[in-house]
Motif scaffolding. Structure first.
Motif, PDB file in Angstrom:
ATOM      1  N   VAL A 238      57.901  43.147 -26.521  1.00  0.00           N
ATOM      2  CA  VAL A 238      57.132  42.023 -25.981  1.00  0.00           C
ATOM      3  C   VAL A 238      56.489  42.465 -24.680  1.00  0.00           C
ATOM      4  O   VAL A 238      57.145  42.991 -23.784  1.00  0.00           O
ATOM      5  N   SER A 239      55.184  42.260 -24.565  1.00  0.00           N
ATOM      6  CA  SER A 239      54.451  42.703 -23.387  1.00  0.00           C
ATOM      7  C   SER A 239      54.530  41.667 -22.273  1.00  0.00           C
ATOM      8  O   SER A 239      54.358  40.465 -22.523  1.00  0.00           O
ATOM      9  N   PRO A 240      54.763  42.111 -21.031  1.00  0.00           N
ATOM     10  CA  PRO A 240      54.743  41.158 -19.917  1.00  0.00           C
ATOM     11  C   PRO A 240      53.351  40.589 -19.668  1.00  0.00           C
ATOM     12  O   PRO A 240      53.205  39.569 -18.987  1.00  0.00           O
ATOM     13  N   GLN A 241      52.321  41.221 -20.224  1.00  0.00           N
ATOM     14  CA  GLN A 241      50.951  40.719 -20.090  1.00  0.00           C
ATOM     15  C   GLN A 241      50.586  39.712 -21.183  1.00  0.00           C
ATOM     16  O   GLN A 241      49.472  39.175 -21.178  1.00  0.00           O
ATOM     17  N   ASP A 242      51.508  39.445 -22.084  1.00  0.00           N
ATOM     18  CA  ASP A 242      51.246  38.498 -23.164  1.00  0.00           C
ATOM     19  C   ASP A 242      50.809  37.150 -22.574  1.00  0.00           C
ATOM     20  O   ASP A 242      51.540  36.561 -21.765  1.00  0.00           O
ATOM     21  N   PRO A 243      49.625  36.641 -22.951  1.00  0.00           N
ATOM     22  CA  PRO A 243      49.182  35.362 -22.390  1.00  0.00           C
ATOM     23  C   PRO A 243      50.072  34.193 -22.757  1.00  0.00           C
ATOM     24  O   PRO A 243      50.011  33.140 -22.114  1.00  0.00           O
ATOM     25  N   LEU A 244      50.950  34.370 -23.779  1.00  0.00           N
ATOM     26  CA  LEU A 244      51.857  33.297 -24.162  1.00  0.00           C
ATOM     27  C   LEU A 244      53.185  33.348 -23.421  1.00  0.00           C
ATOM     28  O   LEU A 244      54.003  32.429 -23.551  1.00  0.00           O
ATOM     29  N   ALA A 245      53.439  34.392 -22.641  1.00  0.00           N
ATOM     30  CA  ALA A 245      54.642  34.434 -21.812  1.00  0.00           C
ATOM     31  C   ALA A 245      54.555  33.308 -20.782  1.00  0.00           C
ATOM     32  O   ALA A 245      53.507  33.081 -20.190  1.00  0.00           O
ATOM     33  N   GLU A 246      55.657  32.612 -20.575  1.00  0.00           N
ATOM     34  CA  GLU A 246      55.609  31.435 -19.693  1.00  0.00           C
ATOM     35  C   GLU A 246      55.074  31.748 -18.295  1.00  0.00           C
ATOM     36  O   GLU A 246      54.269  30.970 -17.758  1.00  0.00           O
ATOM     37  N   PRO A 247      55.437  32.875 -17.659  1.00  0.00           N
ATOM     38  CA  PRO A 247      54.880  33.149 -16.323  1.00  0.00           C
ATOM     39  C   PRO A 247      53.359  33.323 -16.325  1.00  0.00           C
ATOM     40  O   PRO A 247      52.723  33.172 -15.279  1.00  0.00           O
ATOM     41  N   ASN A 248      52.794  33.662 -17.475  1.00  0.00           N
ATOM     42  CA  ASN A 248      51.338  33.783 -17.585  1.00  0.00           C
ATOM     43  C   ASN A 248      50.705  32.479 -18.074  1.00  0.00           C
ATOM     44  O   ASN A 248      49.635  32.084 -17.596  1.00  0.00           O
ATOM     45  N   LEU A 249      51.362  31.837 -19.030  1.00  0.00           N
ATOM     46  CA  LEU A 249      50.770  30.654 -19.651  1.00  0.00           C
ATOM     47  C   LEU A 249      50.768  29.446 -18.733  1.00  0.00           C
ATOM     48  O   LEU A 249      49.776  28.706 -18.669  1.00  0.00           O
ATOM     49  N   ARG A 250      51.856  29.221 -18.008  1.00  0.00           N
ATOM     50  CA  ARG A 250      51.937  28.031 -17.150  1.00  0.00           C
ATOM     51  C   ARG A 250      50.799  27.989 -16.122  1.00  0.00           C
ATOM     52  O   ARG A 250      50.079  26.984 -16.040  1.00  0.00           O
ATOM     53  N   PRO A 251      50.579  29.055 -15.324  1.00  0.00           N
ATOM     54  CA  PRO A 251      49.473  28.985 -14.363  1.00  0.00           C
ATOM     55  C   PRO A 251      48.105  28.926 -15.022  1.00  0.00           C
ATOM     56  O   PRO A 251      47.180  28.312 -14.488  1.00  0.00           O
ATOM     57  N   ALA A 252      47.965  29.561 -16.194  1.00  0.00           N
ATOM     58  CA  ALA A 252      46.684  29.497 -16.899  1.00  0.00           C
ATOM     59  C   ALA A 252      46.386  28.071 -17.344  1.00  0.00           C
ATOM     60  O   ALA A 252      45.251  27.593 -17.240  1.00  0.00           O
ATOM     61  N   LEU A 253      47.402  27.381 -17.849  1.00  0.00           N
ATOM     62  CA  LEU A 253      47.225  25.989 -18.244  1.00  0.00           C
ATOM     63  C   LEU A 253      46.871  25.118 -17.044  1.00  0.00           C
ATOM     64  O   LEU A 253      45.949  24.294 -17.092  1.00  0.00           O
ATOM     65  N   GLU A 254      47.604  25.293 -15.959  1.00  0.00           N
ATOM     66  CA  GLU A 254      47.366  24.465 -14.772  1.00  0.00           C
ATOM     67  C   GLU A 254      45.976  24.704 -14.203  1.00  0.00           C
ATOM     68  O   GLU A 254      45.293  23.758 -13.792  1.00  0.00           O
ATOM     69  N   ALA A 255      45.545  25.955 -14.198  1.00  0.00           N
ATOM     70  CA  ALA A 255      44.211  26.268 -13.669  1.00  0.00           C
ATOM     71  C   ALA A 255      43.114  25.653 -14.528  1.00  0.00           C
ATOM     72  O   ALA A 255      42.014  25.359 -14.038  1.00  0.00           O
ATOM     73  N   ALA A 256      43.404  25.445 -15.809  1.00  0.00           N
ATOM     74  CA  ALA A 256      42.407  24.906 -16.733  1.00  0.00           C
ATOM     75  C   ALA A 256      42.424  23.383 -16.801  1.00  0.00           C
ATOM     76  O   ALA A 256      41.553  22.791 -17.447  1.00  0.00           O
ATOM     77  N   GLY A 257      43.416  22.743 -16.159  1.00  0.00           N
ATOM     78  CA  GLY A 257      43.461  21.281 -16.179  1.00  0.00           C
ATOM     79  C   GLY A 257      44.533  20.699 -17.075  1.00  0.00           C
ATOM     80  O   GLY A 257      44.478  19.522 -17.419  1.00  0.00           O
ATOM     81  N   TRP A 258      45.537  21.522 -17.438  1.00  0.00           N
ATOM     82  CA  TRP A 258      46.642  21.062 -18.276  1.00  0.00           C
ATOM     83  C   TRP A 258      47.946  21.064 -17.474  1.00  0.00           C
ATOM     84  O   TRP A 258      48.087  21.843 -16.527  1.00  0.00           O
ATOM     85  N   ARG A 259      48.906  20.249 -17.896  1.00  0.00           N
ATOM     86  CA  ARG A 259      50.253  20.284 -17.329  1.00  0.00           C
ATOM     87  C   ARG A 259      51.230  20.651 -18.431  1.00  0.00           C
ATOM     88  O   ARG A 259      51.295  19.986 -19.467  1.00  0.00           O
ATOM     89  N   LEU A 260      51.969  21.724 -18.213  1.00  0.00           N
ATOM     90  CA  LEU A 260      52.928  22.187 -19.219  1.00  0.00           C
ATOM     91  C   LEU A 260      54.077  21.193 -19.327  1.00  0.00           C
ATOM     92  O   LEU A 260      54.763  20.906 -18.342  1.00  0.00           O
ATOM     93  N   ALA A 261      54.299  20.668 -20.518  1.00  0.00           N
ATOM     94  CA  ALA A 261      55.362  19.691 -20.737  1.00  0.00           C
ATOM     95  C   ALA A 261      56.533  20.283 -21.504  1.00  0.00           C
ATOM     96  O   ALA A 261      57.685  19.932 -21.257  1.00  0.00           O
ATOM     97  N   THR A 262      56.254  21.177 -22.450  1.00  0.00           N
ATOM     98  CA  THR A 262      57.302  21.773 -23.278  1.00  0.00           C
ATOM     99  C   THR A 262      56.976  23.236 -23.522  1.00  0.00           C
ATOM    100  O   THR A 262      55.829  23.570 -23.841  1.00  0.00           O
ATOM    101  N   TYR A 263      57.975  24.093 -23.359  1.00  0.00           N
ATOM    102  CA  TYR A 263      57.787  25.515 -23.663  1.00  0.00           C
ATOM    103  C   TYR A 263      59.000  25.983 -24.437  1.00  0.00           C
ATOM    104  O   TYR A 263      60.129  25.959 -23.941  1.00  0.00           O
ATOM    105  N   GLU A 264      58.799  26.426 -25.687  1.00  0.00           N
ATOM    106  CA  GLU A 264      59.872  26.918 -26.541  1.00  0.00           C
ATOM    107  C   GLU A 264      59.456  28.248 -27.166  1.00  0.00           C
ATOM    108  O   GLU A 264      58.426  28.309 -27.846  1.00  0.00           O
ATOM    109  N   ASP A 265      60.238  29.267 -26.922  1.00  0.00           N
ATOM    110  CA  ASP A 265      59.989  30.572 -27.536  1.00  0.00           C
ATOM    111  C   ASP A 265      61.275  30.984 -28.227  1.00  0.00           C
ATOM    112  O   ASP A 265      62.080  31.739 -27.691  1.00  0.00           O
TER     113      ASP A 265
END
Length: 328
Positions: A290-317
């Motif tokens: 698993v790559s740490p650069q994966d856009p679906l990794a929570e440390p990458n996805l959460r800020p990307a969502l917030e920057a785009a106008g979304w609020r992360l409510a649920t994250y399950e991997d």
């Protein structure tokens, strides 16, 4: 990006656009590739032979750009079963009367029966068109030959899709999108949430996938729309929910896509990102970590969502699935 040149044709303008040339010369018995994998465009030169026809048909089906010169234009017309149409003033290649004897087949193939018309300027425009469409071309070239068997091959995943869609908080009468809908596996479940008064639209970039969805009967649960998921033809706030399975991490610019999806979603709407297997399982299946650069990794996805106008409510991997729900 690579351009397959069958026969002899001027290539300096193609190379000047930063495209690689893959040369196949029939007179030298160069083997033609078996598929269009890794091919962003095809040039049929005046010396191309009928041996190229098995590649031209799939190129037309997947809208891989084709430029056919001289006798190559005859091969193009033969593969298409038509003489094509004249290019209008807005044609990206033949517009403005640049090639008065040229013709177009579909949206991505052009024939120029008179080789002298294949001047440097025309080749330059073709190279620019190829470069501009490279991402779209790669997607369509991959999925088009696989579309016919897609629904049957992955039908076993339908219950997982239904379970994921049920996590969305859509209400009767609302509007939902399935982005990258493929053969439309999620459309019936989305319809069950929004009801007969609601609207469900399956969006995909590949004609053949939408045709597969229609054959599977999924055009009834939802409308089918050919469009780029990164440039949606909807006004701001037009939908209440977006479902996207196995899509975001395959897009060239995930952050841009998330902003576009936020644009078309009404305040309070939601986005559900899903895959019927977890990130670790998918990585192992492809023989990698698993790559740490994966856009679906929570440390990458959460800020990307917030920057785009979304609020992360649920994250399950989990080993059995990946699911993220975000609110607009």
């Amino acid at each position: 990006m690579a351009v397959l040149v069958i026969g002899e044709a001027p290539t300096d303008a193609i190379e000047a656009a930063g495209l690689l040339i893959r040369l196949c010369r029939p007179d030298a018995d160069d083997p033609l590739p078996a598929t269009l994998t890794g091919i962003d465009a095809v040039i049929l030169s005046p010396t191309a032979t009928p041996a190229a026809l098995p590649l031209v048909g799939p190129a037309l089906a997947a809208e891989v750009p084709v430029l056919a010169l001289g006798d190559g234009a005859r091969l193009l017309a033969e593969a298409a079963g038509t003489g094509g149409t004249c290019g209008g003033a807005t044609d990206p290649l033949l517009g403005g009367g640049a090639a008065p004897h040229g013709f177009r087949v579909g949206a991505s193939a052009w024939g120029l029966p008179v080789p002298a018309e294949a001047d440097r300027e025309l080749l330059r425009r073709f190279a620019e068109l190829v470069a501009g469409r490279a991402e779209t071309t790669a997607t369509r070239a991959f999925f088009t030959p696989r579309a016919a068997a897609w629904e049957e091959r992955f039908a076993y995943q339908t219950p997982a899709y239904e379970t994921a869609v049920a996590r969305m908080r859509l209400r009767p009468g609302q509007r939902a999108l399935d982005l990258g809908c493929g053969s439309g596996r999620a459309l019936p479940a989305l319809r069950s949430l929004v009801g007969a008064a609601g609207t469900v639209i399956g969006v995909d970039l590949t004609h053949a996938m939408l045709a597969a969805a229609a054959r599977a009967g999924h055009g009834g649960p939802g409308r089918l729309l050919l469009a780029d998921c990164g440039r949606l033809p909807f006004p701001a706030g037009a939908v209440h929910g977006i479902f996207a399975a196995g899509l975001l991490d395959h897009l060239p610019h995930p952050g841009t896509a998330l902003r576009e999806w936020a644009r078309v979603t009404a305040p309070g709407g939601e986005l559900l990102l899903f895959h019927p297997s977890g990130r670790a399982e998918r990585a192992a299946r492809h023989g990698r970590a698993v790559s740490p650069q994966d856009p679906l990794a929570e440390p990458n996805l959460r800020p990307a969502l917030e920057a785009a106008g979304w609020r992360l409510a649920t994250y399950e991997d989990a080993p059995t699935h990946f699911l993220t729900r975000a609110e607009r």
